[in-house]
Scaffold this motif. Sequence first.
Motif, PDB file in Angstrom:
ATOM      1  N   GLY A  41       0.821  -1.209   0.000  1.00  0.00           N
ATOM      2  CA  GLY A  41       0.000   0.000   0.000  1.00  0.00           C
ATOM      3  C   GLY A  41       0.855   1.259   0.000  1.00  0.00           C
ATOM      4  N   PHE A  42       1.936   1.252   0.766  1.00  0.00           N
ATOM      5  CA  PHE A  42       2.709   2.477   0.918  1.00  0.00           C
ATOM      6  C   PHE A  42       3.381   2.900  -0.391  1.00  0.00           C
ATOM      7  CE2 PHE A  42       6.588   4.831   2.022  1.00  0.00           C
ATOM      8  CZ  PHE A  42       5.947   5.981   2.443  1.00  0.00           C
ATOM      9  N   GLN A  71       7.534 -12.236  -2.382  1.00  0.00           N
ATOM     10  CA  GLN A  71       6.889 -13.078  -1.374  1.00  0.00           C
ATOM     11  C   GLN A  71       5.728 -13.881  -1.960  1.00  0.00           C
ATOM     12  OE1 GLN A  71       8.152 -13.368   1.631  1.00  0.00           O
ATOM     13  NE2 GLN A  71       9.732 -11.885   1.097  1.00  0.00           N
ATOM     14  N   ASP A  74       2.473 -12.198  -2.719  1.00  0.00           N
ATOM     15  CA  ASP A  74       2.408 -11.129  -3.732  1.00  0.00           C
ATOM     16  C   ASP A  74       1.639 -11.547  -4.992  1.00  0.00           C
ATOM     17  OD1 ASP A  74       3.705  -9.054  -2.347  1.00  0.00           O
ATOM     18  OD2 ASP A  74       5.659  -9.932  -2.766  1.00  0.00           O
ATOM     19  N   ASP A 196      11.996   2.451   3.007  1.00  0.00           N
ATOM     20  CA  ASP A 196      11.439   1.911   4.242  1.00  0.00           C
ATOM     21  C   ASP A 196      11.730   2.854   5.395  1.00  0.00           C
ATOM     22  OD1 ASP A 196      10.007  -0.755   4.196  1.00  0.00           O
ATOM     23  OD2 ASP A 196      11.680  -1.164   2.842  1.00  0.00           O
ATOM     24  N   ASN A 197      10.883   2.702   6.409  1.00  0.00           N
ATOM     25  CA  ASN A 197      10.895   3.564   7.565  1.00  0.00           C
ATOM     26  C   ASN A 197      12.023   3.224   8.525  1.00  0.00           C
ATOM     27  OD1 ASN A 197       9.398   5.634   8.503  1.00  0.00           O
ATOM     28  ND2 ASN A 197       7.581   4.405   8.948  1.00  0.00           N
ATOM     29  N   THR A 240      -0.618   5.329   5.587  1.00  0.00           N
ATOM     30  CA  THR A 240      -1.337   4.473   4.639  1.00  0.00           C
ATOM     31  C   THR A 240      -1.736   3.174   5.324  1.00  0.00           C
ATOM     32  OG1 THR A 240       0.124   5.368   2.930  1.00  0.00           O
ATOM     33  CG2 THR A 240      -1.198   3.466   2.324  1.00  0.00           C
TER      34      THR A 240
HETATM   35  P1  NAD Z   1       2.234  -3.794   2.947  1.00  0.00           P
HETATM   36  O1  NAD Z   1       2.031  -4.935   3.866  1.00  0.00           O
HETATM   37  O2  NAD Z   1       1.108  -3.256   2.175  1.00  0.00           O
HETATM   38  O3  NAD Z   1       3.375  -4.190   1.881  1.00  0.00           O
HETATM   39  C1  NAD Z   1       4.593  -4.748   2.262  1.00  0.00           C
HETATM   40  C2  NAD Z   1       5.361  -5.166   1.029  1.00  0.00           C
HETATM   41  O4  NAD Z   1       6.646  -5.622   1.448  1.00  0.00           O
HETATM   42  C3  NAD Z   1       4.712  -6.319   0.275  1.00  0.00           C
HETATM   43  O5  NAD Z   1       4.817  -6.085  -1.093  1.00  0.00           O
HETATM   44  C4  NAD Z   1       5.577  -7.507   0.678  1.00  0.00           C
HETATM   45  O6  NAD Z   1       5.618  -8.510  -0.273  1.00  0.00           O
HETATM   46  C5  NAD Z   1       6.917  -6.857   0.839  1.00  0.00           C
HETATM   47  N1  NAD Z   1       7.794  -7.654   1.701  1.00  0.00           N
HETATM   48  C6  NAD Z   1       7.561  -8.029   2.986  1.00  0.00           C
HETATM   49  N2  NAD Z   1       8.606  -8.737   3.449  1.00  0.00           N
HETATM   50  C7  NAD Z   1       9.510  -8.812   2.426  1.00  0.00           C
HETATM   51  C8  NAD Z   1      10.788  -9.432   2.284  1.00  0.00           C
HETATM   52  N3  NAD Z   1      11.334 -10.122   3.272  1.00  0.00           N
HETATM   53  N4  NAD Z   1      11.420  -9.288   1.097  1.00  0.00           N
HETATM   54  C9  NAD Z   1      10.868  -8.602   0.073  1.00  0.00           C
HETATM   55  N5  NAD Z   1       9.660  -8.030   0.145  1.00  0.00           N
HETATM   56  C10 NAD Z   1       8.990  -8.129   1.312  1.00  0.00           C
HETATM   57  O7  NAD Z   1       2.916  -2.663   3.835  1.00  0.00           O
HETATM   58  P2  NAD Z   1       3.068  -1.107   3.495  1.00  0.00           P
HETATM   59  O8  NAD Z   1       2.028  -0.352   4.201  1.00  0.00           O
HETATM   60  O9  NAD Z   1       3.225  -0.943   2.051  1.00  0.00           O
HETATM   61  O10 NAD Z   1       4.429  -0.763   4.237  1.00  0.00           O
HETATM   62  C11 NAD Z   1       5.653  -1.235   3.739  1.00  0.00           C
HETATM   63  C12 NAD Z   1       6.769  -0.428   4.361  1.00  0.00           C
HETATM   64  O11 NAD Z   1       6.664   0.922   3.935  1.00  0.00           O
HETATM   65  C13 NAD Z   1       6.755  -0.356   5.882  1.00  0.00           C
HETATM   66  O12 NAD Z   1       7.368  -1.467   6.461  1.00  0.00           O
HETATM   67  C14 NAD Z   1       7.507   0.924   6.133  1.00  0.00           C
HETATM   68  O13 NAD Z   1       8.895   0.666   6.153  1.00  0.00           O
HETATM   69  C15 NAD Z   1       7.186   1.771   4.923  1.00  0.00           C
HETATM   70  N6  NAD Z   1       6.222   2.846   5.296  1.00  0.00           N
HETATM   71  C16 NAD Z   1       4.893   2.570   5.442  1.00  0.00           C
HETATM   72  C17 NAD Z   1       4.022   3.586   5.820  1.00  0.00           C
HETATM   73  C18 NAD Z   1       2.534   3.333   6.014  1.00  0.00           C
HETATM   74  O14 NAD Z   1       1.851   4.231   6.536  1.00  0.00           O
HETATM   75  N7  NAD Z   1       1.993   2.209   5.612  1.00  0.00           N
HETATM   76  C19 NAD Z   1       4.522   4.892   6.035  1.00  0.00           C
HETATM   77  C20 NAD Z   1       5.880   5.137   5.873  1.00  0.00           C
HETATM   78  C21 NAD Z   1       6.720   4.097   5.499  1.00  0.00           C
END
Ligand code: NAD
Length: 500
Positions: A41-42, A71, A74, A196-197, A240
């Motif tokens: 989503g992010f 993964q 996915d 990533d955060n 998000t």
């Molecule tokens: P999400 O669960 O929607 O997506 C996570 C993604 O990471 C998926 O595509 C998954 O396949 C992939 N993934 C997980 N483990 C993995 C691995 N070991 N190797 C490769 N790919 C892997 O989560 P999201 O909301 O998109 O958040 C993802 C990251 O974005 C967070 O961990 C954070 O670091 C960063 N982020 C998120 C937000 C938010 O509000 N959601 C805000 C700032 C930063």
Amino acid sequence: LKLNVANLQRFVKTAAAPLTVPTYPRGGSVKQGIVHIGVGGFHRAHFAYYMNQLMEKHGLADYAICGVGLQPWDTTIRDALRGQDYLYTVVERSAKGSEAHVMGSIQDFLFAPDDREAVVAKMAHPDTHIVSLTITESGYFYNEHTHELQSDDPAIQHDLDPANAKAPTTTYGFLYAALARRHAAGLKPFTVLSCDNMQGNGSITRSMLKTFANLRGDANLATWIAEKVAFPNSMVDRITPQTAPADKVALAEMFGIEDAWPVVTEPFMQWVIEDHFSDGRPPFEKVGVQVVADVHDVEQFEKHKLRLLNGSHSAIGYPGQLAGFSYVHEVMNHPDFDAFVWQMMQQEVKPMLPVIEGVDIDAYCHTLVERFKNPTIMDQLPRICLGGSGKIPKFIMPSIAEAIWATAPFRRLCFVTAAWFHYVNGVDDNGNKYELDDPMSEELQQKAAEGGADPHALLGIRTLFGDDLRNDERFVKELTTALGLIKKDGILKTLPKYLD
Ligand code: NAD
């Protein structure tokens, strides 16, 4: 109406349902300059959103995105995107209403287990300039305490075995294979852009990949990666939450768009990137990204964000869930929490932060409160609370440690820490049980039970708290008082004692 290219012009904007769709070319001569691993989503609400703006408003045609999933789960995003010509909707929600923006910046998707060679070839292609990542913290195999690669992890071991060189499974395995191919072909290396955060996300990725390359045994290639590949640090921000089934229904009802996996987010977004790229970059500045010359600048912005936004999230999350709330905005609508978060930011966090030229820190705090109160985002407290052992030491403890040195106030920060100490027991103030989602859950729960109202057992986990804080009398006293009050009276009765 189903979302796809054929239907795109049939979605109409109305005053009640503001909507945009991409009008720029997709496919054909448009080049895919970005390969992104982790299309969650992010990424779709943040990087891909900025790129959509660059394509729509500035005609950028050589930086379309090819998504990659490593993964097993996915397949869901692969099938959702493929079924709708890689289009998807970002719904921006605020108290003023909703806007829908159909995104066209992602133009292909490769699911690695389907064809691993295709992923390596795509990254090694001369059109690819950037490989970006949102793979969550676990995707980095980074040991926070030793700052080293978790090289004994079976997935890393698998990718380090030369017999598996053609079938990598981890991000490092793919990056290494593709960079090796570019090196052999005499191409420039792509930039590896972590979104990533994590504080120092670029530096961590560089250090981990360098170790991986050294362990693979090709010293020449390892040196080339360390010296020639750019790993810019970046600070990312846009809240998000996970898409809920109700979000799809709302999109169809309000905008007439049938989208297999839309993303819901807030209007606010921010991205600060260190200007360090090995093979060119899009003109990010044109769409409001802050591209800064110095890595030190990124660190300052990160510090503000981690301590004010993420620190406040901890102040909302742990006490809020203990008090029986479910969402961030519900907590912030409680007047005591509203006052508490503001006073913590202003009186305890802000005084320890560096001044950044051009940044009005009070305006930033006001924006944060407005974002937390957004009733339409439905940001779940369990999302905010998960993995507290990685959060409290980064978002709360540094403010406390600096306040101790400066003989400044920190009792509200101690209240938040105490709330987390109590939270790890897995029972809220109404006696409801919940699952503790934390990689250290076993140790945390054992120490919490051992210590009871005495915080020393938990404070004794050196990897989280070191030695200095545990030996600071003033800190231990404040923490013990807060923990005792929370255990005896619960959050809502204790909170007023922490307000002016
Ligand atoms: P999400 O669960 O929607 O997506 C996570 C993604 O990471 C998926 O595509 C998954 O396949 C992939 N993934 C997980 N483990 C993995 C691995 N070991 N190797 C490769 N790919 C892997 O989560 P999201 O909301 O998109 O958040 C993802 C990251 O974005 C967070 O961990 C954070 O670091 C960063 N982020 C998120 C937000 C938010 O509000 N959601 C805000 C700032 C930063």
